[in-house]
Design an enzyme around this catalytic site. Structure first.
Site, mmCIF file in Angstrom:
data_model
loop_
_atom_site.group_PDB
_atom_site.id
_atom_site.type_symbol
_atom_site.label_atom_id
_atom_site.label_comp_id
_atom_site.label_asym_id
_atom_site.label_seq_id
_atom_site.Cartn_x
_atom_site.Cartn_y
_atom_site.Cartn_z
ATOM 1 N N TYR A 64 0.796 -1.239 -0.072
ATOM 2 C CA TYR A 64 -0.005 0.045 0.065
ATOM 3 C C TYR A 64 0.838 1.288 0.167
ATOM 4 O O TYR A 64 1.930 1.415 0.584
ATOM 5 C CB TYR A 64 -0.698 -0.082 1.305
ATOM 6 C CG TYR A 64 -2.032 -1.077 1.290
ATOM 7 C CD1 TYR A 64 -3.023 -1.171 0.407
ATOM 8 C CD2 TYR A 64 -1.847 -1.954 2.454
ATOM 9 C CE1 TYR A 64 -3.922 -2.245 0.306
ATOM 10 C CE2 TYR A 64 -2.712 -3.007 2.553
ATOM 11 C CZ TYR A 64 -3.791 -3.112 1.557
ATOM 12 O OH TYR A 64 -4.830 -4.306 1.529
ATOM 13 N N HIS A 183 -8.957 -10.662 -8.540
ATOM 14 C CA HIS A 183 -8.645 -9.937 -7.662
ATOM 15 C C HIS A 183 -9.694 -9.473 -6.529
ATOM 16 O O HIS A 183 -10.938 -9.022 -7.180
ATOM 17 C CB HIS A 183 -7.684 -8.552 -7.828
ATOM 18 C CG HIS A 183 -6.993 -7.946 -6.778
ATOM 19 N ND1 HIS A 183 -7.360 -7.152 -6.078
ATOM 20 C CD2 HIS A 183 -5.497 -8.246 -6.663
ATOM 21 C CE1 HIS A 183 -6.254 -6.575 -5.194
ATOM 22 N NE2 HIS A 183 -5.529 -7.335 -5.497
#
Length: 216
Positions: A64, A183
């Site tokens: 992230y 995903h």
């Protein structure tokens, strides 16, 4: 990562030119830019799930890139950080699959049970996804996947999304089990991630092989 079995298994990689160049690049990036995760957490996935403990691999692409989010574990964020959309969908599927309503965003408890939460790229510049792509991390983490593939005890590989699924070619040991789907991101989760039941499938496989399942 020292004092882990990973450290000795990967020792040949540290001498290779790509890795020396990678370390020089990363060191310089930390010195001059805002890089995530904190340097002390870059190898956290390997530290929490040492080689002999690994029974599940969940593969991500890169960390992230927002402030305070990355902690060295794929898909995981610290407890006090807002839950990212992909992690939110992972928890929705977990509840639908096993009835487990999970509140804690930090997945360290999974890692400590032998779930290797591995990103293919281990560092990133703030607000710049894939900024450390093709710098050498992928070569290093492919080696990690190959080492897990060599294990003589069965392992579940969970590959979400086209990038993770591209690593399936590295997994050719027939004792292992590969679970793959789109995903969990909001862009694709409704096209086959929801309803894929990866958590129950993982535990069913482990328990069938007389390996303790994961307390998700």
């Amino acid at each position: 990562m020292k004092n882990t079995k990973w450290y000795s298994l990967l020792s040949k990689e540290y001498e290779k030119e790509y890795f020396v160049n990678l370390q020089n690049f990363v060191r310089n990036e930390y010195k001059n830019k805002t890089i995530f995760p904190p340097a002390s957490s870059v190898f956290k996935a390997l530290e929490l799930s040492d080689y002999d403990k690994v029974k599940v691999v969940i593969l991500g692409q890169d960390p992230y890139h927002g402030i305070g989010e990355a902690q060295g574990l794929s898909f995981s964020v610290p407890v006090d950080v807002r839950r990212p959309p992909s992690l939110r969908n992972i928890f929705v599927e977990l509840e639908n699959d096993l009835g487990i309503k999970r509140d804690k965003n930090d997945l360290s408890d999974w890692a400590s049970q032998g779930v290797l939460l591995l990103n293919s790229i281990l560092t990133v510049q703030m607000d710049t996804p894939l900024s450390h792509k093709d710098k050498g991390w992928e070569v290093f983490t492919d080696e990690i996947i190959k080492l897990v593939n060599k294990k003589e005890t069965p392992v579940v590989f969970i590959l979400w999304g086209s990038y993770a699924r591209s690593k399936k070619v590295l997994i050719d040991n027939p004792i292992h089990y590969v679970i793959e789907s789109v995903h969990p991101s909001p862009l694709s989760a409704s096209r086959g991630f929801f309803g894929s039941k990866p958590f129950s499938k993982t535990n069913n496989f482990l328990e069938k092989n007389k390996i303790e399942g994961i307390k998700w």
